[in-house]
Motif scaffolding. Structure first.
Motif, PDB file in Angstrom:
ATOM      1  N   UNK A 245       0.777  -1.290   0.072  1.00 57.64           N
ATOM      2  CA  UNK A 245       0.109  -0.067  -0.076  1.00 57.64           C
ATOM      3  C   UNK A 245       1.051   1.110  -0.095  1.00 57.64           C
ATOM      4  N   UNK A 246       2.025   1.191   0.649  1.00 65.72           N
ATOM      5  CA  UNK A 246       2.949   2.199   0.642  1.00 65.72           C
ATOM      6  C   UNK A 246       3.310   2.625  -0.810  1.00 65.72           C
ATOM      7  N   UNK A 247       3.668   1.586  -1.383  1.00 63.02           N
ATOM      8  CA  UNK A 247       4.262   1.775  -2.717  1.00 63.02           C
ATOM      9  C   UNK A 247       3.160   2.265  -3.730  1.00 63.02           C
ATOM     10  N   UNK A 248       1.725   1.900  -3.688  1.00 60.32           N
ATOM     11  CA  UNK A 248       0.840   2.289  -4.434  1.00 60.32           C
ATOM     12  C   UNK A 248       0.633   3.749  -4.212  1.00 60.32           C
ATOM     13  N   UNK A 249       0.732   3.955  -2.838  1.00 59.99           N
ATOM     14  CA  UNK A 249       0.500   5.535  -2.212  1.00 59.99           C
ATOM     15  C   UNK A 249       1.638   6.491  -3.174  1.00 59.99           C
ATOM     16  N   UNK A 250       2.904   5.977  -2.961  1.00 63.18           N
ATOM     17  CA  UNK A 250       3.918   6.714  -3.170  1.00 63.18           C
ATOM     18  C   UNK A 250       3.966   6.720  -5.084  1.00 63.18           C
ATOM     19  N   UNK A 251       3.403   5.977  -5.627  1.00 64.33           N
ATOM     20  CA  UNK A 251       3.249   6.098  -7.016  1.00 64.33           C
ATOM     21  C   UNK A 251       2.185   7.112  -7.249  1.00 64.33           C
ATOM     22  N   UNK A 252       1.141   7.112  -6.763  1.00 63.12           N
ATOM     23  CA  UNK A 252      -0.212   7.942  -6.427  1.00 63.12           C
ATOM     24  C   UNK A 252       0.520   9.242  -6.494  1.00 63.12           C
ATOM     25  N   UNK A 253       1.220   9.585  -5.519  1.00 65.60           N
ATOM     26  CA  UNK A 253       1.649  10.752  -4.880  1.00 65.60           C
ATOM     27  C   UNK A 253       2.240  11.415  -6.135  1.00 65.60           C
ATOM     28  N   UNK A 254       3.410  10.477  -6.678  1.00 62.04           N
ATOM     29  CA  UNK A 254       4.403  11.069  -7.669  1.00 62.04           C
ATOM     30  C   UNK A 254       3.976  11.323  -8.862  1.00 62.04           C
ATOM     31  N   UNK A 255       2.834  10.558  -9.166  1.00 62.51           N
ATOM     32  CA  UNK A 255       2.032  10.859 -10.467  1.00 62.51           C
ATOM     33  C   UNK A 255       1.556  12.410 -10.409  1.00 62.51           C
ATOM     34  N   UNK A 256       0.695  12.697  -9.466  1.00 61.27           N
ATOM     35  CA  UNK A 256       0.093  13.843  -8.808  1.00 61.27           C
ATOM     36  C   UNK A 256       1.171  15.062  -9.018  1.00 61.27           C
ATOM     37  N   UNK A 257       2.464  14.909  -8.282  1.00 59.47           N
ATOM     38  CA  UNK A 257       3.584  15.774  -8.358  1.00 59.47           C
ATOM     39  C   UNK A 257       3.776  16.099  -9.550  1.00 59.47           C
TER      40      UNK A 257
ATOM     41  N   UNK B 184       6.386  14.913  -1.835  1.00 57.22           N
ATOM     42  CA  UNK B 184       5.942  16.388  -1.377  1.00 57.22           C
ATOM     43  C   UNK B 184       5.170  16.415  -0.259  1.00 57.22           C
ATOM     44  N   UNK B 185       5.212  17.524   0.479  1.00 58.04           N
ATOM     45  CA  UNK B 185       4.083  18.188   1.402  1.00 58.04           C
ATOM     46  C   UNK B 185       3.761  16.961   2.509  1.00 58.04           C
ATOM     47  N   UNK B 186       5.029  16.816   3.233  1.00 62.28           N
ATOM     48  CA  UNK B 186       5.019  15.644   4.211  1.00 62.28           C
ATOM     49  C   UNK B 186       3.902  16.443   5.277  1.00 62.28           C
ATOM     50  N   UNK B 187       3.059  15.622   5.483  1.00 68.31           N
ATOM     51  CA  UNK B 187       1.890  15.890   6.671  1.00 68.31           C
ATOM     52  C   UNK B 187       1.795  14.529   7.579  1.00 68.31           C
ATOM     53  N   UNK B 188       0.739  14.467   8.123  1.00 70.15           N
ATOM     54  CA  UNK B 188       0.336  13.274   9.258  1.00 70.15           C
ATOM     55  C   UNK B 188      -0.109  11.963   8.379  1.00 70.15           C
ATOM     56  N   UNK B 189      -0.737  12.355   7.023  1.00 69.82           N
ATOM     57  CA  UNK B 189      -1.175  11.277   6.385  1.00 69.82           C
ATOM     58  C   UNK B 189      -0.116  10.609   5.457  1.00 69.82           C
TER      59      UNK B 189
ATOM     60  N   UNK C 159      12.431   5.855   0.306  1.00 71.94           N
ATOM     61  CA  UNK C 159      11.160   6.789   0.094  1.00 71.94           C
ATOM     62  C   UNK C 159      11.562   7.984   1.233  1.00 71.94           C
ATOM     63  N   UNK C 160      11.360   9.299   0.693  1.00 70.20           N
ATOM     64  CA  UNK C 160      11.890  10.302   1.559  1.00 70.20           C
ATOM     65  C   UNK C 160      10.980  11.356   1.453  1.00 70.20           C
ATOM     66  N   UNK C 161      10.788  12.043   2.569  1.00 70.66           N
ATOM     67  CA  UNK C 161       9.745  13.381   2.621  1.00 70.66           C
ATOM     68  C   UNK C 161      10.174  14.161   3.781  1.00 70.66           C
ATOM     69  N   UNK C 162       9.729  15.465   3.531  1.00 66.76           N
ATOM     70  CA  UNK C 162      10.022  16.323   4.720  1.00 66.76           C
ATOM     71  C   UNK C 162      10.134  17.629   4.198  1.00 66.76           C
ATOM     72  N   UNK C 163       9.902  18.826   4.984  1.00 65.17           N
ATOM     73  CA  UNK C 163       9.730  20.063   4.687  1.00 65.17           C
ATOM     74  C   UNK C 163      11.220  20.974   5.341  1.00 65.17           C
ATOM     75  N   UNK C 164      11.330  21.915   4.563  1.00 64.31           N
ATOM     76  CA  UNK C 164      12.700  22.790   5.155  1.00 64.31           C
ATOM     77  C   UNK C 164      11.544  24.003   5.597  1.00 64.31           C
TER      78      UNK C 164
END
Length: 855
Positions: free
Chosen positions: A466-478, A575-580, A539-544
């Protein structure tokens, strides 16, 4: 632009048999009840995701046709009834607090924080500090502790992140519609909004109050966006950690002083106040002002009461992380306040903003204000306590380092809030239900061994998928938002491998967290991730922070690496690291990587969230991992070294990181038997869950706060205000008397009465002393023998004390004779001296007055 003349509010129209949905939506208990989240998802899966998992907005947006449809759906109504019944049961059942402290009356803890991370649809947090605060409320609710949260409500919240085609971070704001969020405006007499104010230079600034219900715990958030204010003042609470230094002091006055006024306005008399970082420290001033006004106390008398009923938790291991204001700015905003309300001089007031006594400071330090006005101070891990002592050691003259009164309560996480639905069902099946209400019980976690290896592994694998599917979906959107090519969009659907060893790294992109460390030897990393028989992916995420240019460069460097052909399908930046985003990562990663520059990670909690989800930690020995690491539960980088040459440190620790991956982690993960299960890896996962699960959770954390801080603080406050603050007045007078006469103390003589200087282990070495206490009495002091090995006398952790007993009252010289015996437990040359400390039954520790006498 035209402005509206008036406003009115529209609320969702629900069929009568669906009204319970409204109550469920407005109590955030749904954020840790998977059955409640399933209910909202069942109502409309797409809308649930579109509203960022906001049930209030979803109910207000869903079509009346769909509501009518589910109002006659027996399955949905049964589901609704079960979730509602569970909430009512939760709210009414007897709690840990009621069972153990049911006799406590008018007991409350007020927990102040600049941010609260409760769920993704509430943009009231920026990172770990806020999520910790949210978990603090949730665990307090579970335990039934009468705690109230107090914070600020931000119209824009924290920024939304997006990257351009070069990988540079940009920020955008999204206005929050508070009326479509799970919160309600606090009303006065159930009619008009409750409006309160604080005085600013030349004007009053007004604020309204919103309430969020977190299980049993209410959270009040203050909002200056009211029509009574000027446009400038309406923007005070617009952005979390935004604006300039003047915005910060304005926000902190609203939070601290306005927070206390809010409590009194809703008829809550704060007993104990807990400051989560120093942002809210102005609350101490308002508590003193109210005591002065109510009881006619002097400033010092009021300060004593506040000191014993305030708690300060520091999260910052470096001075640069603390809010500091110029005295000129503080004078602008609080000059009239301290002169007219506290009735003290500027010298007295500005002394509150520094812990270095006798030294005038040109700046007002909020952490120092908190330390001067809170008798209970703690760091957020064992190591962080030591770092805090080092940071502030010069303020504790003549106090041995190990006795500096800064304790620690290691952070934890609210386990159920960060646990996947699949893993929760597995735990319920094999461990039982008690881990939900008693997650700190080690005996419960021992039952992890009952879970069949295959079921545990398959459950975790599903979450990785599910993480991989989520990452693919997020990357597609980005890619789509950036205007990427069709080829890039097609590739996004093929990135990552749902069966590969997956490393997660997600956090604030502060430079000390070293997000780019794993990329230091890029060719070596390429060999690791591109091994066709043992693939690895990251898989990396985070905000500066918007003003952190170096942090942004780290993000850009990683983004550009992800564009290289050899890393394109192996390394992903979300992108846009948050609780979700964090939820998917901690639930699906195999390894949680954390490589801060020790000792700059005060605690860290992200790695705790993978424990119950079946992930393993790989981290520098810093923060919580310095306590949690054991070779049976995870891996370490380094051995706790600290370096002055940071480039050399990065080189050494990057090599250790690669070596551990190549020789331990990757072989461990891919060592499979005929059943294709990584048995050794699963054993490590079970060990991690059994050993770390019962420790690194907020139930244990809250229990420690309650027993060591909340309860004693409340008890002292009750004593001090009893009988028109009689004890507070006496204590303040006693402290003045002791300080005035301390210089008269003198150790006249110390002797051993001819006892041999060579003794055997097991013997006792007697010491007597003649003491001139001047105007003080034996009841005002404690006389100690301070002793330890001579060769280690500079290291106080090896030293001990024995309390001496007065043998007689004043002799002819007016002195007192004391005696004591040192038990000889170890061989070697030992040394001793005499130490005298002020002593009072109400004191938290003997160094409160800042005076110590050493012979």
């Amino acid at each position: 632009m035209q402005k509206f003349l008036g406003t009115y509010n529209v609320i969702p129209s629900l069929p009568k048999n669906l009204e319970k949905l409204r109550e469920l939506a407005y109590n955030l208990h749904w954020t840790w009840n998977p059955h409640a989240r399933d209910l909202f998802r069942r109502l409309d899966r797409e809308l649930w995701d579109e509203t960022n998992h906001n049930p209030v907005m979803m109910i207000g947006s869903i079509s009346q046709e769909r509501l009518k449809e589910v109002s006659s759906d027996e399955g949905f109504l049964a589901h609704l009834s079960r979730v509602d019944s569970r909430l009512q049961q939760y709210l009414t059942e007897k709690t840990w607090f009621q069972k153990n402290y049911g006799e406590y009356e008018d007991f409350n803890i007020i927990y102040f924080s600049a941010e609260f991370g409760l769920t993704e649809c509430l943009q009231t947090y920026s990172g770990g500090l806020g999520v910790l605060a949210g978990d603090h409320l949730k665990a307090s609710s579970d335990l039934g502790i009468p705690l109230i949260g107090m914070g600020l409500l931000y119209k824009e919240g924290y920024f939304q992140q997006y990257l351009d085609s070069d990988g540079w971070q940009h920020e955008k704001s999204e206005m929050n519609d508070f009326n479509n969020l799970p919160m309600k405006l606090v009303l006065k007499d159930n009619t008009e909004p409750l409006i309160l104010s604080v005085s600013f230079p030349g004007r009053e600034v007004y604020f309204q109050v919103w309430k969020i219900q977190v299980g049993r715990v209410p959270l009040y958030l203050l909002d200056t966006n009211v029509q009574l204010n000027s446009d400038e003042d309406r923007r005070i609470t617009e952005t979390l950690y935004g604006g300039n230094v003047e915005t910060r002091i304005q926000q902190e006055i609203i939070l601290g002083i306005g927070g206390i006024r809010t409590l009194h306005a809703i008829d809550v008399k704060p007993l104990v106040c807990h400051m989560n970082e120093g942002h809210s420290a102005f609350l101490a001033l308002e508590r003193m002002r109210i005591l002065i006004e109510m009881f006619g106390l002097s400033f010092n008398e009021a300060k004593e009461i506040g000191y014993y009923s305030n708690i300060f938790t520091t999260h910052t291991p470096v001075p640069a992380g603390i809010d500091v204001f110029s005295n000129e700015l503080v004078e602008k905003y609080l000059g009239d306040y301290y002169r007219n309300e506290l009735k003290i001089t500027g010298k007295e007031f500005y002394a509150l903003g520094t812990i270095y006594k006798g030294k005038e400071s040109s700046v007002f330090n909020m952490a120092h204000l908190a330390m001067n006005s809170a008798g209970f101070i703690n760091g957020v891990s064992r190591l962080h306590s030591q770092i805090s002592k080092k940071m502030w050691v010069s303020a504790y003259k003549n106090v041995p380092f190990n006795e500096i009164p800064i304790g620690f309560v290691t952070n934890g996480i609210h386990t159920r809030s960060h646990l996947s639905r699949e893993m929760e069902e597995l735990l319920l099946q094999y461990v039982g239900e008690r881990w939900i209400s008693e997650p700190s019980d080690k005996s419960i976690w021992e039952r992890i061994d009952k879970i069949p290896d295959e079921e545990l592994w398959r459950t975790h694998e599903r979450r990785r998928e599910r993480l991989v599917a989520f990452a693919r979906q997020k990357l597609y959107s980005q890619i789509k938002k950036r205007g990427g090519s069709q080829e890039e969009l097609l590739e996004a659907a093929e990135i990552l491998d749902p069966t590969a060893l997956t490393i997660g790294f997600a956090r604030r992109f502060a430079t000390y967290k070293r997000a780019t460390l794993i990329f230091r030897d890029i060719d070596r990393l390429s060999d690791i991730v591109n091994d066709s028989t043992k693939p690895v992916q990251i898989i990396i995420a985070g905000k500066a922070h918007p003003k952190d240019e170096e942090g942004k460069r780290f993000i850009q460097e990683i983004y550009q690496i992800t564009k290289e052909e050899r890393f394109r399908r192996k390394v992903v930046f979300i992108e846009n690291y948050d609780i979700n985003v964090a939820r998917y990562l901690v639930e699906g990663c195999d390894i949680w990587l954390n490589n801060p520059r020790r000792p700059l990670e005060a605690s860290g909690t992200s790695g705790m969230k993978v424990i119950a989800n079946g992930g393993l930690n790989f981290s520098v020995l810093d923060g919580w991992w310095d306590e949690g690491f054991d070779p049976e539960v995870g891996w370490k980088i380094g051995n706790g070294e600290e370096y002055t040459d940071h480039d050399y440190q990065d080189e050494v620790e990057a090599r250790q990181l690669y070596n551990t991956l190549e020789t331990q982690i990757i072989p461990h993960f891919y060592e499979r038997g005929e059943d294709r299960l990584p048995r050794k890896w699963i054993t490590k996962v079970k060990n991690s869950m059994k050993k770390l699960g019962p420790i690194f959770n907020t139930h244990r954390m809250i229990w420690e706060y309650f027993e060591n801080y909340y309860k004693p603080s409340a008890e002292k406050r009750r004593v001090l205000v009893k009988n028109d603050c009689e004890s507070a007045k006496a204590l303040a007078a006693w402290k003045v008397m002791v300080r005035q006469n301390w210089h008269l103390i003198k150790v006249v003589s110390v002797n051993t009465n001819g006892y041999p200087t060579q003794i055997y282990v097991g013997d006792e070495f007697p010491v007597t002393a003649e003491i001139d206490l001047g105007a003080l009495s034996p009841d005002d002091v404690e006389i100690q023998i301070y002793y330890g090995p001579v060769e280690k006398q500079e290291n106080p952790q090896f030293n001990s004390t024995v309390v001496m007993i007065p043998e007689q009252r004043k002799n002819k010289s007016g002195n007192y004779k004391y005696s004591g015996k040192i038990a000889a437990k170890k061989s070697g040359q030992q040394g001793y001296t005499i130490r005298i400390l002020p002593m009072h039954p109400l004191m938290i520790h003997p160094f409160e007055l800042g005076i110590v006498y050493w012979a």
